[in-house]
Design a protein around this motif. Structure first.
Motif, PDB file in Angstrom:
ATOM      1  N   THR A  89       0.884  -1.346   0.084  1.00 17.11           N
ATOM      2  CA  THR A  89      -0.138   0.183  -0.081  1.00 17.11           C
ATOM      3  C   THR A  89       0.878   1.351   0.053  1.00 17.11           C
ATOM      4  OG1 THR A  89      -1.595  -0.974   1.058  1.00 17.11           O
ATOM      5  CG2 THR A  89      -1.874   1.313   1.184  1.00 17.11           C
ATOM      6  N   THR A 113       0.863   5.287   0.441  1.00 18.06           N
ATOM      7  CA  THR A 113      -0.181   6.480   0.890  1.00 18.06           C
ATOM      8  C   THR A 113       0.631   7.791   0.346  1.00 18.06           C
ATOM      9  OG1 THR A 113      -0.964   4.990   2.597  1.00 18.06           O
ATOM     10  CG2 THR A 113      -1.198   7.333   2.741  1.00 18.06           C
ATOM     11  N   ASN A 114      -0.132   8.481  -0.014  1.00 22.18           N
ATOM     12  CA  ASN A 114       0.568   9.873  -0.422  1.00 22.18           C
ATOM     13  C   ASN A 114       0.050  10.918   0.635  1.00 22.18           C
ATOM     14  OD1 ASN A 114       1.473  12.188  -1.669  1.00 22.18           O
ATOM     15  ND2 ASN A 114       0.501  11.897  -3.578  1.00 22.18           N
ATOM     16  N   ASN A 115       0.970  11.133   1.305  1.00 23.49           N
ATOM     17  CA  ASN A 115       0.824  12.395   2.361  1.00 23.49           C
ATOM     18  C   ASN A 115       1.606  13.560   2.219  1.00 23.49           C
ATOM     19  OD1 ASN A 115      -1.276  10.857   3.650  1.00 23.49           O
ATOM     20  ND2 ASN A 115       0.469  10.110   5.430  1.00 23.49           N
ATOM     21  N   PRO A 118      -1.084   7.413  -6.089  1.00 24.97           N
ATOM     22  CA  PRO A 118      -2.048   8.056  -5.301  1.00 24.97           C
ATOM     23  C   PRO A 118      -1.864   9.421  -5.479  1.00 24.97           C
ATOM     24  CG  PRO A 118      -0.491   6.938  -3.671  1.00 24.97           C
ATOM     25  CD  PRO A 118      -0.099   6.603  -5.079  1.00 24.97           C
ATOM     26  N   LYS A 139      -4.607  10.305  -0.560  1.00 21.41           N
ATOM     27  CA  LYS A 139      -5.067   8.953  -1.101  1.00 21.41           C
ATOM     28  C   LYS A 139      -3.953   7.856  -1.008  1.00 21.41           C
ATOM     29  CE  LYS A 139      -9.029  10.951  -2.289  1.00 21.41           C
ATOM     30  NZ  LYS A 139     -10.313  10.640  -1.260  1.00 21.41           N
ATOM     31  N   SER A 140      -4.481   6.645  -1.228  1.00 19.50           N
ATOM     32  CA  SER A 140      -3.617   5.299  -1.203  1.00 19.50           C
ATOM     33  C   SER A 140      -3.994   4.481  -2.377  1.00 19.50           C
ATOM     34  CB  SER A 140      -3.911   4.620   0.285  1.00 19.50           C
ATOM     35  OG  SER A 140      -3.514   5.218   1.326  1.00 19.50           O
ATOM     36  N   THR A 199      -3.237   0.259  -3.694  1.00 18.14           N
ATOM     37  CA  THR A 199      -2.513  -0.865  -3.179  1.00 18.14           C
ATOM     38  C   THR A 199      -2.187  -1.720  -4.514  1.00 18.14           C
ATOM     39  OG1 THR A 199      -3.651  -0.963  -1.028  1.00 18.14           O
ATOM     40  CG2 THR A 199      -2.782  -3.276  -1.885  1.00 18.14           C
ATOM     41  N   TYR A 222       4.319  -1.395   3.190  1.00 17.50           N
ATOM     42  CA  TYR A 222       3.730  -0.072   3.008  1.00 17.50           C
ATOM     43  C   TYR A 222       5.017   0.964   2.723  1.00 17.50           C
ATOM     44  CZ  TYR A 222       0.119  -1.599   6.345  1.00 17.50           C
ATOM     45  OH  TYR A 222      -0.924  -2.487   6.687  1.00 17.50           O
ATOM     46  N   THR A 266       4.921   5.206   2.479  1.00 18.64           N
ATOM     47  CA  THR A 266       4.284   6.330   2.893  1.00 18.64           C
ATOM     48  C   THR A 266       5.061   7.598   2.181  1.00 18.64           C
ATOM     49  OG1 THR A 266       3.263   5.450   4.754  1.00 18.64           O
ATOM     50  CG2 THR A 266       3.243   7.847   4.541  1.00 18.64           C
TER      51      THR A 266
END
Length: 399
Positions: free
Chosen positions: A42, A44-46, A97, A101-102, A104, A392, A394
């Motif tokens: 996964t 995740t775009n932070n 993403p 959003k994320s 997978t 993951y 991130t």
């Protein structure tokens, strides 16, 4: 792959040895049953950035040794034949993403990299020898003005190893993680709050040419800082940047002994280094010379290669790993018993790997892969599990 980029190969070999596997690999039925052919990753775009993100899963298929790429479903695709001059590689990009959003995807049993880029797809080409990966120390590299980074991983029958890396450059921030079978998650690679800009500001303030490692796009975007070995390659850092420390080490061990105990679980396996002229000879307990090192230069120190080459054996390689860590962390003068694994004593000399020093200082857990053998003493940003449920990545904020 450039010799400087060692975490995948060096770490994989070391990990296989640690779990009792050969490089080509055999494993127990229990381990084989525990790890499926693909696992979810996964992303995740932070980041806080609005550009589109592109993902690539590139590497070597462990069951066949073929190089290629994996799509979002984890299906392996071997690279077609390349050419001379290099020919364009197939578009292996996966839509990443949007901010907040994320997505997978599934990753197969690979030893490779997950690249991610912001705003623009990366350019990959193929030669007759395989994939041409980005080499942004070259001003003409087509990826020079793209903001991107990558994580490295190995997934095999014994589990997952995934790490963040700064061996080639420090760039877009990210963290990696793994979910274990008991539901807990372990992660690493995250910067402290303010750590991204903090690193670049610290590097700008370091005299001696270290600020020249920073690459900036014409629109003002800070893209990355090159690792110091690449800085020497491009002329950003002087080739003499480590000479004073190297000379002092050579002088010290011309009249005293450097003791290397390369295996933490084998305290009885020790080697003894003494300098004679331009050479440091290492002997075993019987007094026989087992390997020798020419006096290294800064490029050899930063890259942990050339005059500090580390073959995948049980003598020279482990000694070289230890020397490389001691030179980069500047612990060889303060401790004649190596490896020195206490971070409190690292980077205390005025002549040191300031790039690595400043990266570690900005990491939330203090761990990073700032040079090829930063795993000596377990100071690398790595997570591992023998029965991984999920991985993951991130994409973290740029402060």
């Amino acid at each position: 792959m450039h010799a400087r980029r060692k975490p995948i190969a060096a770490l994989f070999a070391a990990l296989l040895t640690a779990v009792g596997l050969s490089v080509l690999g055999t494993t127990s039925p229990r381990a084989e049953a525990a790890v499926p052919s693909t696992i979810p990753l996964t992303i995740t775009n932070n980041s806080g950035r609005g550009e589109p993100v592109y993902i690539y899963d590139l590497g070597t298929e462990l069951s066949t040794g073929r190089q290629g790429w994996a799509d979002a479903n984890g299906t392996f695709h071997p690279w077609p034949a390349g050419g001379n001059p290099p020919t364009p590689a197939p578009d292996a990009s996966i839509t990443g993403p949007a901010n907040g959003k994320s997505v997978t995807i599934r990753i197969p049993k690979f030893s490779g990299r997950v690249y991610f880029s912001y705003g623009q797809k990366l350019v990959f080409k193929l030669t007759t020898g395989g994939l041409v990966q980005p080499a942004v120390q070259n001003p003409s590299d087509p990826n020079r003005n793209i903001l991107f980074n990558w994580s490295e991983y190995t997934l095999n029958d014994a589990g997952l190893w995934i790490n963040s890396t700064q061996v080639d450059m420090f760039s877009a921030p990210y963290a990696v993680g793994v979910k274990r079978s008991d539901g807990t998650t372990s992660s690493t690679g995250r910067l402290k709050p303010g750590g991204y800009n903090g690193f670049f500001n610290a590097l700008r303030g370091q005299p001696g040419g270290w600020a020249n490692l920073i690459q900036t796009r014409s629109d003002g975007t800070v893209l990355r800082a090159l690792a110091p070995g690449h800085g020497i390659e491009t002329g950003a850092l002087p080739r003499t940047v480590m000479d004073d420390y190297i000379n002092r080490v050579w002088q010290k061990y011309s009249t005293s002994t450097l003791t290397v105990t390369p295996f933490g679980d084998q305290p009885g396996t020790r080697y003894f280094g003494r300098v004679s002229g331009n050479v440091m000879n290492f002997t075993n307990a019987s007094g026989a010379v087992v390997t020798s090192f020419q006096k290294p230069d800064a490029d050899s120190v930063f890259g942990c290669y050339r005059l500090l080459d580390a073959p995948n054996d049980l003598v020279r390689g482990p000694i070289s790993r230890t020397l490389c860590a001691g030179f980069n962390r500047s612990t060889l003068l303060t401790n004649p018993n190596q490896p020195d694994t206490s971070a409190a004593g690292f980077y205390q000399d005025a002549v040191t790997n300031h790039y690595a020093r400043k990266i570690h200082a900005q990491m939330a857990d203090g761990k990073a892969y700032a040079f090829a053998f930063d795993d000596v003493g377990h100071h690398e940003s790595l997570v591992n599990d023998g029965n991984p449920q999920q991985a993951y990545i991130t994409l973290d904020p740029f402060d």
